[in-house]
Design a protein around this motif. Sequence first.
Motif, PDB file in Angstrom:
ATOM      1  N   THR A   1       0.867  -1.173   0.000  1.00 56.20           N
ATOM      2  CA  THR A   1       0.000   0.000   0.000  1.00 56.20           C
ATOM      3  C   THR A   1       0.905   1.224   0.000  1.00 56.20           C
ATOM      4  O   THR A   1       1.265   1.747   1.059  1.00 56.20           O
ATOM      5  CB  THR A   1      -0.930   0.011   1.236  1.00 56.20           C
ATOM      6  OG1 THR A   1      -1.658  -1.214   1.267  1.00 56.20           O
ATOM      7  CG2 THR A   1      -1.898   1.169   1.168  1.00 56.20           C
ATOM      8  N   ALA A   2       1.285   1.642  -1.171  1.00 55.84           N
ATOM      9  CA  ALA A   2       2.270   2.719  -1.305  1.00 55.84           C
ATOM     10  C   ALA A   2       1.568   4.073  -1.332  1.00 55.84           C
ATOM     11  O   ALA A   2       0.665   4.302  -2.146  1.00 55.84           O
ATOM     12  CB  ALA A   2       3.075   2.530  -2.584  1.00 55.84           C
ATOM     13  N   THR A   3       1.954   4.961  -0.410  1.00 57.11           N
ATOM     14  CA  THR A   3       1.438   6.325  -0.377  1.00 57.11           C
ATOM     15  C   THR A   3       2.615   7.282  -0.200  1.00 57.11           C
ATOM     16  O   THR A   3       3.749   6.858   0.031  1.00 57.11           O
ATOM     17  CB  THR A   3       0.444   6.526   0.777  1.00 57.11           C
ATOM     18  OG1 THR A   3       1.154   6.549   2.015  1.00 57.11           O
ATOM     19  CG2 THR A   3      -0.602   5.426   0.815  1.00 57.11           C
ATOM     20  N   LEU A   4       2.327   8.573  -0.295  1.00 51.10           N
ATOM     21  CA  LEU A   4       3.377   9.574  -0.143  1.00 51.10           C
ATOM     22  C   LEU A   4       3.543  10.037   1.300  1.00 51.10           C
ATOM     23  O   LEU A   4       4.252  10.996   1.569  1.00 51.10           O
ATOM     24  CB  LEU A   4       3.074  10.781  -1.043  1.00 51.10           C
ATOM     25  CG  LEU A   4       3.127  10.489  -2.544  1.00 51.10           C
ATOM     26  CD1 LEU A   4       2.720  11.732  -3.337  1.00 51.10           C
ATOM     27  CD2 LEU A   4       4.512  10.032  -2.962  1.00 51.10           C
ATOM     28  N   GLN A   5       2.881   9.376   2.223  1.00 54.78           N
ATOM     29  CA  GLN A   5       3.050   9.730   3.634  1.00 54.78           C
ATOM     30  C   GLN A   5       4.450   9.380   4.112  1.00 54.78           C
ATOM     31  O   GLN A   5       5.053   8.420   3.630  1.00 54.78           O
ATOM     32  CB  GLN A   5       2.034   8.967   4.496  1.00 54.78           C
ATOM     33  CG  GLN A   5       0.591   9.307   4.187  1.00 54.78           C
ATOM     34  CD  GLN A   5      -0.345   8.302   4.819  1.00 54.78           C
ATOM     35  OE1 GLN A   5      -0.095   7.112   4.788  1.00 54.78           O
ATOM     36  NE2 GLN A   5      -1.434   8.806   5.395  1.00 54.78           N
ATOM     37  N   PRO A   6       4.990  10.138   5.064  1.00 61.16           N
ATOM     38  CA  PRO A   6       6.285   9.746   5.649  1.00 61.16           C
ATOM     39  C   PRO A   6       6.119   8.474   6.470  1.00 61.16           C
ATOM     40  O   PRO A   6       5.017   8.161   6.941  1.00 61.16           O
ATOM     41  CB  PRO A   6       6.645  10.934   6.551  1.00 61.16           C
ATOM     42  CG  PRO A   6       5.331  11.578   6.870  1.00 61.16           C
ATOM     43  CD  PRO A   6       4.464  11.384   5.655  1.00 61.16           C
ATOM     44  N   PRO A   7       7.183   7.721   6.658  1.00 67.95           N
ATOM     45  CA  PRO A   7       7.095   6.486   7.454  1.00 67.95           C
ATOM     46  C   PRO A   7       6.849   6.795   8.922  1.00 67.95           C
ATOM     47  O   PRO A   7       7.146   7.891   9.412  1.00 67.95           O
ATOM     48  CB  PRO A   7       8.475   5.848   7.248  1.00 67.95           C
ATOM     49  CG  PRO A   7       9.378   7.005   6.960  1.00 67.95           C
ATOM     50  CD  PRO A   7       8.548   7.982   6.168  1.00 67.95           C
ATOM     51  N   LEU A   8       6.319   5.805   9.644  1.00 67.48           N
ATOM     52  CA  LEU A   8       6.183   5.934  11.095  1.00 67.48           C
ATOM     53  C   LEU A   8       7.565   5.976  11.746  1.00 67.48           C
ATOM     54  O   LEU A   8       8.530   5.410  11.231  1.00 67.48           O
ATOM     55  CB  LEU A   8       5.402   4.750  11.673  1.00 67.48           C
ATOM     56  CG  LEU A   8       3.922   4.629  11.315  1.00 67.48           C
ATOM     57  CD1 LEU A   8       3.346   3.368  11.967  1.00 67.48           C
ATOM     58  CD2 LEU A   8       3.138   5.855  11.754  1.00 67.48           C
ATOM     59  N   ASP A   9       7.642   6.642  12.890  1.00 68.54           N
ATOM     60  CA  ASP A   9       8.876   6.616  13.672  1.00 68.54           C
ATOM     61  C   ASP A   9       9.130   5.204  14.180  1.00 68.54           C
ATOM     62  O   ASP A   9       8.197   4.446  14.470  1.00 68.54           O
ATOM     63  CB  ASP A   9       8.769   7.552  14.882  1.00 68.54           C
ATOM     64  CG  ASP A   9       8.738   9.015  14.477  1.00 68.54           C
ATOM     65  OD1 ASP A   9       9.176   9.330  13.354  1.00 68.54           O
ATOM     66  OD2 ASP A   9       8.271   9.835  15.285  1.00 68.54           O
ATOM     67  N   GLU A  10      10.385   4.869  14.306  1.00 67.50           N
ATOM     68  CA  GLU A  10      10.762   3.614  14.939  1.00 67.50           C
ATOM     69  C   GLU A  10      10.879   3.869  16.438  1.00 67.50           C
ATOM     70  O   GLU A  10      11.605   4.769  16.872  1.00 67.50           O
ATOM     71  CB  GLU A  10      12.081   3.098  14.383  1.00 67.50           C
ATOM     72  CG  GLU A  10      12.434   1.701  14.865  1.00 67.50           C
ATOM     73  CD  GLU A  10      13.639   1.134  14.135  1.00 67.50           C
ATOM     74  OE1 GLU A  10      13.910  -0.064  14.322  1.00 67.50           O
ATOM     75  OE2 GLU A  10      14.301   1.882  13.394  1.00 67.50           O
ATOM     76  N   ARG A  11      10.130   3.074  17.227  1.00 69.26           N
ATOM     77  CA  ARG A  11      10.085   3.303  18.672  1.00 69.26           C
ATOM     78  C   ARG A  11       9.898   1.973  19.381  1.00 69.26           C
ATOM     79  O   ARG A  11       9.251   1.064  18.838  1.00 69.26           O
ATOM     80  CB  ARG A  11       8.936   4.263  19.022  1.00 69.26           C
ATOM     81  CG  ARG A  11       8.891   4.704  20.473  1.00 69.26           C
ATOM     82  CD  ARG A  11       7.708   5.615  20.741  1.00 69.26           C
ATOM     83  NE  ARG A  11       7.741   6.852  19.951  1.00 69.26           N
ATOM     84  CZ  ARG A  11       6.817   7.813  20.032  1.00 69.26           C
ATOM     85  NH1 ARG A  11       5.783   7.653  20.860  1.00 69.26           N
ATOM     86  NH2 ARG A  11       6.905   8.896  19.290  1.00 69.26           N
ATOM     87  N   VAL A  12      10.429   1.851  20.583  1.00 70.21           N
ATOM     88  CA  VAL A  12      10.342   0.620  21.366  1.00 70.21           C
ATOM     89  C   VAL A  12       9.619   0.887  22.677  1.00 70.21           C
ATOM     90  O   VAL A  12       9.889   1.896  23.348  1.00 70.21           O
ATOM     91  CB  VAL A  12      11.752   0.038  21.646  1.00 70.21           C
ATOM     92  CG1 VAL A  12      11.687  -1.127  22.634  1.00 70.21           C
ATOM     93  CG2 VAL A  12      12.420  -0.399  20.344  1.00 70.21           C
TER      94      VAL A  12
END
Length: 338
Positions: free
Chosen positions: A112-123
């Motif tokens: 599902t490709a969109t132009l939104q930025p990726p989510l932050d990587e978080r733990v």
Amino acid sequence: MSSGSHFTYRPVREELAYTFGGRIPVAHVRSGDVFTVHTEDCFGGRVRGPVDLPSQVCAMPYLNPVSGPFFVEDAEPGDTLAVHIAAIVPARDWGVSATFPYFGALTSTGHTATLQPPLDERVWVYHIDPTAGTVRYCATTSDHSVELPLDPMIGTIGVAPAAMETRATIVPDYYGGNLDTPELRAGTTLYLGVNVHGALLALGDGHARQGEGEACGVAVEIATVTTLAVEVIKGGLPTAWPRLETDSGIMSVGCARPLEDAYRIAHHDLTTWTADLCRLDTLDAYQLIAQAGRAPIGNVCDPNYTILAAIDKAHLPQPQPAYADAHARLRSLTQGQP
């Protein structure tokens, strides 16, 4: 069926497997054996705190390790392997979850490709208290925390695929794999169709708990000490897709993309299974499941999506015991096991 040997298998890191199929067995078991397996979390224990970002401490394809495979004596293609989960105990007093760029149900992905930025990587780190039966959620940007019920499950369990295929452990399919359903908890019997000589059973990817759908793609990931019992059911009707049985219900598993096809697979299998067990007309079974059934979602993030079709035994008209009552035999066999 009498009880066989009871042994414990604890792999070192180099012995962990990342595929179903294509692996030499680590041990042999037979019908009636009860055995205990130490499993790692999906990160192989490398993510231990907020600074351990998975993209930095883990490397593809070395994610989602499983312990095994176990060669099951007398298991041949066309048979069914019954695997009863007697106990799942967290191996540590903590678990972790995470968000990833381009992974999960609510972000752009390769499909599902969109132009939104990726989510932050978080733990996120969860404290586990087996005595209290709780898992503590703590927000990362505020002081909010809440105790959630501890509900251990096995995320990944399966046998070798057919036709000499080797499949990555992150994939769920007809042979099991990364099913990610909370229904795979202690007290459940899993039925898997045998595709190769010895079945080659493997498991791992424990979760302290998981919401239905595993929306962010990562549950509360834990290492476990899991106790199992197995039985080979010879011949009979083939088990085309994984099936589950508990004291109160039966369930069929479907894995596919899109989710509608996984839904159709699961409900087709449960309808035909119910018709066979209850000697019902197929459309009568379909109607009963349409009104009394449930559809717990496993995951909507893996390479295939997983959904179950479930019905309570109380709604079934005098069903024949599934697989000659293997669930009751294995449950009895494991009573009193740690």
